[in-house]
Design a protein around this motif. Structure first.
Motif, PDB file in Angstrom:
ATOM      1  N   THR A  53       0.804  -1.223   0.000  1.00  0.00           N
ATOM      2  CA  THR A  53       0.000   0.000   0.000  1.00  0.00           C
ATOM      3  C   THR A  53       0.833   1.267   0.000  1.00  0.00           C
ATOM      4  O   THR A  53       0.294   2.352  -0.189  1.00  0.00           O
ATOM      5  CB  THR A  53      -0.912   0.024   1.240  1.00  0.00           C
ATOM      6  OG1 THR A  53      -0.096  -0.068   2.407  1.00  0.00           O
ATOM      7  CG2 THR A  53      -1.915  -1.113   1.201  1.00  0.00           C
ATOM      8  N   ASN A  54       2.136   1.152   0.231  1.00  0.00           N
ATOM      9  CA  ASN A  54       3.048   2.298   0.266  1.00  0.00           C
ATOM     10  C   ASN A  54       2.625   3.358   1.279  1.00  0.00           C
ATOM     11  O   ASN A  54       2.752   4.557   1.041  1.00  0.00           O
ATOM     12  CB  ASN A  54       3.192   2.933  -1.117  1.00  0.00           C
ATOM     13  CG  ASN A  54       3.988   2.085  -2.055  1.00  0.00           C
ATOM     14  OD1 ASN A  54       4.817   1.292  -1.627  1.00  0.00           O
ATOM     15  ND2 ASN A  54       3.743   2.228  -3.340  1.00  0.00           N
ATOM     16  N   LYS A  58       3.752   7.342   1.265  1.00  0.00           N
ATOM     17  CA  LYS A  58       2.765   8.412   1.123  1.00  0.00           C
ATOM     18  C   LYS A  58       2.856   9.394   2.280  1.00  0.00           C
ATOM     19  O   LYS A  58       2.801  10.616   2.080  1.00  0.00           O
ATOM     20  CB  LYS A  58       1.356   7.814   1.054  1.00  0.00           C
ATOM     21  CG  LYS A  58       1.071   7.083  -0.231  1.00  0.00           C
ATOM     22  CD  LYS A  58      -0.288   6.416  -0.217  1.00  0.00           C
ATOM     23  CE  LYS A  58      -0.481   5.552  -1.438  1.00  0.00           C
ATOM     24  NZ  LYS A  58      -1.710   4.761  -1.365  1.00  0.00           N
ATOM     25  N   GLU A  70       4.374  10.093  -6.380  1.00  0.00           N
ATOM     26  CA  GLU A  70       5.181   9.955  -7.597  1.00  0.00           C
ATOM     27  C   GLU A  70       6.238  11.049  -7.720  1.00  0.00           C
ATOM     28  O   GLU A  70       7.257  10.848  -8.359  1.00  0.00           O
ATOM     29  CB  GLU A  70       4.290   9.939  -8.845  1.00  0.00           C
ATOM     30  CG  GLU A  70       3.675   8.593  -9.131  1.00  0.00           C
ATOM     31  CD  GLU A  70       4.699   7.492  -9.368  1.00  0.00           C
ATOM     32  OE1 GLU A  70       5.691   7.694 -10.096  1.00  0.00           O
ATOM     33  OE2 GLU A  70       4.506   6.405  -8.801  1.00  0.00           O
ATOM     34  N   GLU A  77       4.626   3.213  -7.371  1.00  0.00           N
ATOM     35  CA  GLU A  77       3.329   2.599  -7.662  1.00  0.00           C
ATOM     36  C   GLU A  77       3.502   1.335  -8.505  1.00  0.00           C
ATOM     37  O   GLU A  77       2.815   0.343  -8.291  1.00  0.00           O
ATOM     38  CB  GLU A  77       2.412   3.596  -8.392  1.00  0.00           C
ATOM     39  CG  GLU A  77       1.897   4.715  -7.513  1.00  0.00           C
ATOM     40  CD  GLU A  77       0.980   4.230  -6.414  1.00  0.00           C
ATOM     41  OE1 GLU A  77       0.203   3.280  -6.648  1.00  0.00           O
ATOM     42  OE2 GLU A  77       1.029   4.804  -5.321  1.00  0.00           O
ATOM     43  N   LYS A  81       2.374  -2.503  -7.468  1.00  0.00           N
ATOM     44  CA  LYS A  81       1.521  -3.346  -8.309  1.00  0.00           C
ATOM     45  C   LYS A  81       2.167  -4.717  -8.548  1.00  0.00           C
ATOM     46  O   LYS A  81       1.482  -5.732  -8.550  1.00  0.00           O
ATOM     47  CB  LYS A  81       1.237  -2.655  -9.644  1.00  0.00           C
ATOM     48  CG  LYS A  81       0.261  -1.506  -9.518  1.00  0.00           C
ATOM     49  CD  LYS A  81       0.023  -0.837 -10.843  1.00  0.00           C
ATOM     50  CE  LYS A  81      -0.896   0.362 -10.669  1.00  0.00           C
ATOM     51  NZ  LYS A  81      -1.089   1.110 -11.918  1.00  0.00           N
TER      52      LYS A  81
END
Length: 131
Positions: A53-54, A58, A70, A77, A81
């Motif tokens: 989920t990072n 974030k 980003e 991202e 994935k």
């Protein structure tokens, strides 16, 4: 007389040693972990781990720099994935503990409780015998 698990395990380890699989005693590792993906912030150069989920990335980008994910961590991202795709691929054909007939633990408990209640009520529903 049936063979114990000790004998079966010894045979399995011997076969592994003969095939050259596992360590020197023939034991197989239970799980091979992949190396964690670390990515550097473009602004402050601090290194953080990429997760499904990072969340940390974030929080770092928004809290410390006031920028998007980003802008701070280019490509994060895409890595997330890939991790999610690997996890989904591992879940599908394993047939391990996670595939318990498609029921969650709560559903299994309810099913077991219903079955026990049915058995109990079936035993109580019969007529008493006269002596």
């Amino acid at each position: 007389m049936p063979e114990s698990n000790k004998g079966a395990n010894a045979r399995r380890l011997k076969a592994n040693r003969a095939a050259g699989v596992g360590d020197e005693t023939g034991r197989l590792p239970s799980r091979v972990k992949t190396e964690a993906i670390m990515i550097c912030c473009e602004i402050c150069k601090s290194e953080l781990k990429v997760t499904k989920t990072n969340t940390e990335l974030k929080l770092h980008a928004e809290g410390k720099h006031g920028k998007t994910l980003e802008e701070c961590f280019v490509g994060a991202e895409g890595h997330a994935k890939e991790i999610n795709a690997r996890l989904e691929a591992g879940k599908k054909g394993t047939g391990g503990k996670s595939s318990g007939g498609g029921l969650t633990k709560a559903e299994q408990k309810k099913k077991n409780a219903d079955g026990a209640f049915d058995m109990l009520s079936a035993g109580l529903a019969g007529k008493k015998k006269k002596k």
